[in-house]
Design an enzyme around this catalytic site. Structure first.
Site, PDB file in Angstrom:
ATOM      1  N   CYS A   1      13.630  10.499   7.154  1.00 56.60           N
ATOM      2  CA  CYS A   1      13.362  10.041   8.522  1.00 56.60           C
ATOM      3  C   CYS A   1      14.577  10.212   9.429  1.00 56.60           C
ATOM      4  O   CYS A   1      14.427  10.485  10.609  1.00 56.60           O
ATOM      5  CB  CYS A   1      12.809   8.626   8.548  1.00 56.60           C
TER       6      CYS A   1
ATOM      7  N   LYS B   1       0.869  -1.184   0.000  1.00 56.25           N
ATOM      8  CA  LYS B   1       0.000   0.000   0.000  1.00 56.25           C
ATOM      9  C   LYS B   1       0.902   1.228   0.000  1.00 56.25           C
ATOM     10  O   LYS B   1       1.438   1.622   1.020  1.00 56.25           O
ATOM     11  CB  LYS B   1      -0.869  -0.019   1.257  1.00 56.25           C
TER      12      LYS B   1
ATOM     13  N   GLU C   1       8.489  15.620  15.612  1.00 57.76           N
ATOM     14  CA  GLU C   1       9.084  15.556  14.278  1.00 57.76           C
ATOM     15  C   GLU C   1       8.321  16.482  13.334  1.00 57.76           C
ATOM     16  O   GLU C   1       7.101  16.385  13.229  1.00 57.76           O
ATOM     17  CB  GLU C   1       9.013  14.115  13.752  1.00 57.76           C
TER      18      GLU C   1
ATOM     19  N   THR D   1       0.049   6.740  12.991  1.00 60.81           N
ATOM     20  CA  THR D   1      -0.407   5.580  12.212  1.00 60.81           C
ATOM     21  C   THR D   1       0.194   4.294  12.786  1.00 60.81           C
ATOM     22  O   THR D   1      -0.491   3.271  12.859  1.00 60.81           O
ATOM     23  CB  THR D   1      -0.033   5.748  10.724  1.00 60.81           C
TER      24      THR D   1
ATOM     25  N   GLU E   1       8.706   1.609  11.483  1.00 60.61           N
ATOM     26  CA  GLU E   1       9.792   2.600  11.427  1.00 60.61           C
ATOM     27  C   GLU E   1       9.114   3.948  11.442  1.00 60.61           C
ATOM     28  O   GLU E   1       8.408   4.302  10.497  1.00 60.61           O
ATOM     29  CB  GLU E   1      10.630   2.376  10.160  1.00 60.61           C
TER      30      GLU E   1
HETATM   31  P1  ADP Z   1       3.244  10.506   6.893  1.00 62.17           P
HETATM   32  O1  ADP Z   1       3.191  11.536   7.971  1.00 62.17           O
HETATM   33  O2  ADP Z   1       4.591  10.046   6.502  1.00 62.17           O
HETATM   34  O3  ADP Z   1       2.316  10.807   5.743  1.00 62.17           O
HETATM   35  P2  ADP Z   1       1.381   8.475   7.612  1.00 62.17           P
HETATM   36  O4  ADP Z   1       1.568   7.552   8.739  1.00 62.17           O
HETATM   37  O5  ADP Z   1       0.185   9.358   7.605  1.00 62.17           O
HETATM   38  O6  ADP Z   1       2.732   9.246   7.607  1.00 62.17           O
HETATM   39  O7  ADP Z   1       1.406   7.711   6.239  1.00 62.17           O
HETATM   40  C1  ADP Z   1       2.251   6.633   5.934  1.00 62.17           C
HETATM   41  C2  ADP Z   1       1.435   5.558   5.253  1.00 62.17           C
HETATM   42  O8  ADP Z   1       0.443   5.097   6.168  1.00 62.17           O
HETATM   43  C3  ADP Z   1       0.679   6.009   4.011  1.00 62.17           C
HETATM   44  O9  ADP Z   1       0.745   4.970   3.034  1.00 62.17           O
HETATM   45  C4  ADP Z   1      -0.734   6.190   4.518  1.00 62.17           C
HETATM   46  O10 ADP Z   1      -1.728   6.014   3.521  1.00 62.17           O
HETATM   47  C5  ADP Z   1      -0.818   5.078   5.532  1.00 62.17           C
HETATM   48  N1  ADP Z   1      -1.866   5.272   6.554  1.00 62.17           N
HETATM   49  C6  ADP Z   1      -2.303   6.434   7.087  1.00 62.17           C
HETATM   50  N2  ADP Z   1      -3.275   6.211   7.985  1.00 62.17           N
HETATM   51  C7  ADP Z   1      -3.476   4.860   8.038  1.00 62.17           C
HETATM   52  C8  ADP Z   1      -4.345   3.987   8.783  1.00 62.17           C
HETATM   53  N3  ADP Z   1      -5.214   4.459   9.656  1.00 62.17           N
HETATM   54  N4  ADP Z   1      -4.245   2.660   8.574  1.00 62.17           N
HETATM   55  C9  ADP Z   1      -3.329   2.165   7.715  1.00 62.17           C
HETATM   56  N5  ADP Z   1      -2.512   2.929   6.968  1.00 62.17           N
HETATM   57  C10 ADP Z   1      -2.572   4.256   7.120  1.00 62.17           C
END
Ligand code: ADP
Length: 495
Positions: free
Chosen positions: A300, A189, A399, A246, A265
């Site tokens: 990161c 994903k 961060e 997340t 990570e």
């Molecule tokens: P960033 O701040 O790097 O965007 P996120 O954690 O929001 O970090 O996003 C990293 C990945 O996690 C993306 O692929 C995003 O679509 C996915 N993501 C965000 N929210 C969820 C969730 N509730 N469940 C699973 N995947 C998620």
């Protein structure tokens, strides 16, 4: 032949078709509708992504499960998987410029960095694990002589990988390559704002001969597609790079579903510690600027907290500011741009919010602090240095994931170590000193997955990247990564 700006410009003009999902070896529309992909370079619509609904995700995980169970890949001889992954690495090399340009068009990383860090690194990662897999042996345990105990290493099954937008190909490959090499099936994903290069990688994987169903890609919103994947009972292992918020949700989804293993990570707030006895303070100042401002701080391991010994603080900050003023943000598709775009408007607004809070809390802006190149419609920010940041300030603790550097003075080594560790994160660190003893004391004392000495950010595939504290668990890269994708099985044989 050397790559020219004209080559890049030609590739950057190509129309990007509406994107689809890859499930069981075929490309199809998702049932969750379409989402627009905006260019961080000019804010315009680039193309659309198909959003995978929970039903689409269930089909992808079921396809991955079927592929794993029937052994089309999981029971192929390691040498067979090795040959396919080598072909994939060669295809990545052959399409390197195309992949890099495509990736920059939706994620905004400066192309000079993307060429090395994205296709270059991904091809190397596939090669590394292709080569590793027919060299990893099982074990015979030192039992009593009337027993033969064998320790097998088996693939875990279905691996779900959820990856972020800052280096999609590099971070994607860190997870996909060892997962596939060890015989697992994968459902990937990508992030909503950086899916394009990974979808192209999936096409290349099919072309290389990864069998249908073994590598699937579902795009769409995290809260829909990602959540469905993380709640799936067909997923055995979840590997993730992204935000702490997340990461926490993924652990909850695991607990609510099948207790899938989660390896996270989660970024950092990495201290870069400069002692007055550093061998070359000017070089350290330039490195400190690059450590936070390349890829607009969206790294990161970025050195986002600069700790400087008080006796050289003002001189160091002056040199740092001079180096920073040379790093002007620009169109990431230009070969000479050193700081590209911020990935999205949301991210840019978040960055500016951090600067506003930092000034309110008593920090002082030395350079930057503002949006740049707004007339382009794209998302750019001037590299920003804030001095006088204290451990209780938000900019010290959280961060940013943007081009904002927090600077804090310290008096002596003990205070430097205390400040370095005054963080919930523990991903990376830097130490600048000519004293070998001090360097080793700091390496021992700092709680982070990597400590750089008299440099910042160096790395290759041979070493693990693993977070301590709230930066995560489990390692990407190196042979240690194989542990996440395999499980141990003991055969206890009475002789
Ligand atoms: P960033 O701040 O790097 O965007 P996120 O954690 O929001 O970090 O996003 C990293 C990945 O996690 C993306 O692929 C995003 O679509 C996915 N993501 C965000 N929210 C969820 C969730 N509730 N469940 C699973 N995947 C998620």
């Amino acid at each position: 032949m050397a790559l020219t700006q004209a080559d890049i410009d030609t590739l950057a003009k190509a129309t990007i078709p509406a994107q689809k999902l890859l499930i069981d070896g075929t490309w199809r529309e998702g049932r969750g509708g379409e989402t627009e992909v905006l260019s961080p370079i000019n804010g315009r619509i680039l193309t659309t992504l198909s959003a995978a609904s929970a039903a689409d995700v269930a089909e992808a995980t079921a396809a991955a499960r079927r592929a794993f169970e029937d052994g089309r890949w999981s029971r192929m001889a390691p040498a067979g998987r090795k040959a396919v992954l080598h072909r994939l690495a060669d295809l990545i090399d052959r399409h390197a410029t195309e992949l890099a340009v495509l990736g920059v068009r939706d994620n905004g990383t400066e192309i000079s960095m993307a060429l090395k860090a994205e296709p270059g690194s991904a091809a190397g990662t596939f090669r590394y694990y292709a080569e590793a897999i027919d060299k990893v042996y099982g074990e015979i345990a030192p039992t009593a002589l009337n027993v033969l105990a064998l320790i097998h290493r088996e693939p875990v099954g279905v691996v779900a990988a959820i990856v972020p937008w800052n280096f999609p190909l590099m971070i994607g490959a860190w997870k996909i390559a060892p997962a596939l090499a060890t015989g697992n099936s994968v459902v990937l994903k990508p992030a909503e704002t950086a899916s394009l290069s990974l979808l192209r990688l999936a096409e290349l994987a099919l072309e290389a001969g990864v069998p249908p169903g073994v590598f699937n890609v579902v795009t769409g919103p995290g809260r829909v597609t990602g959540e469905a994947l993380a709640l799936s009972h067909d997923v055995d292992v979840m590997v993730f790079t992204g935000s702490g918020a997340t990461g926490r949700r993924l652990l909850q989804y695991s607990a609510q579903s099948n207790l899938k293993r989660c390896y996270l990570e989660l970024g950092g707030k990495s201290p870069n510690v400069v002692f007055a006895d550093a061998p070359d303070l000017s070089a350290a100042a330039k490195a400190a600027a690059n450590a936070i401002f390349r890829n607009a701080g969206q790294v990161c391991v970025a050195g986002s907290r600069l700790l400087v010994q008080a006796s050289v603080h003002d001189q160091f900050v002056a040199e740092l500011a001079a180096a920073t003023r040379k790093l002007t943000p620009g169109n990431p598709l230009h070969l000479d741009t050193q700081v590209g775009a911020v990935n999205s408007l949301t991210q840019l607004e978040g960055n500016l919010g951090f600067v506003a809070d930092a000034t309110r809390e008593g920090g002082e802006i030395v350079t930057g602090g503002t949006r740049a190149l707004e007339e382009t419609g794209g998302y750019y920010m001037d590299p920003t240095i804030v001095t006088g940041v204290r451990p209780e300030h938000r900019l010290y603790r959280e961060e940013v994931f943007g081009p904002v550097l927090a600077v804090t003075p310290f008096e002596d080594e003990a205070e430097a170590l205390r400040l370095a560790n005054a963080s919930d994160f523990g991903l990376a660190a830097g130490v600048w000193t000519a004293s070998l003893s001090r360097a080793h004391r700091m390496i021992r004392g700092i709680r982070s997955g990597v400590v750089h000495v008299n440099t910042y950010g160096g790395s290759d595939i041979t070493v693990p990247l693993s977070g301590m504290k709230q930066s995560g668990n489990g390692a990407d890269k190196s042979l240690h990564a194989l542990e996440k994708y395999t499980e141990l099985k003991t055969a206890w044989i009475q002789l």
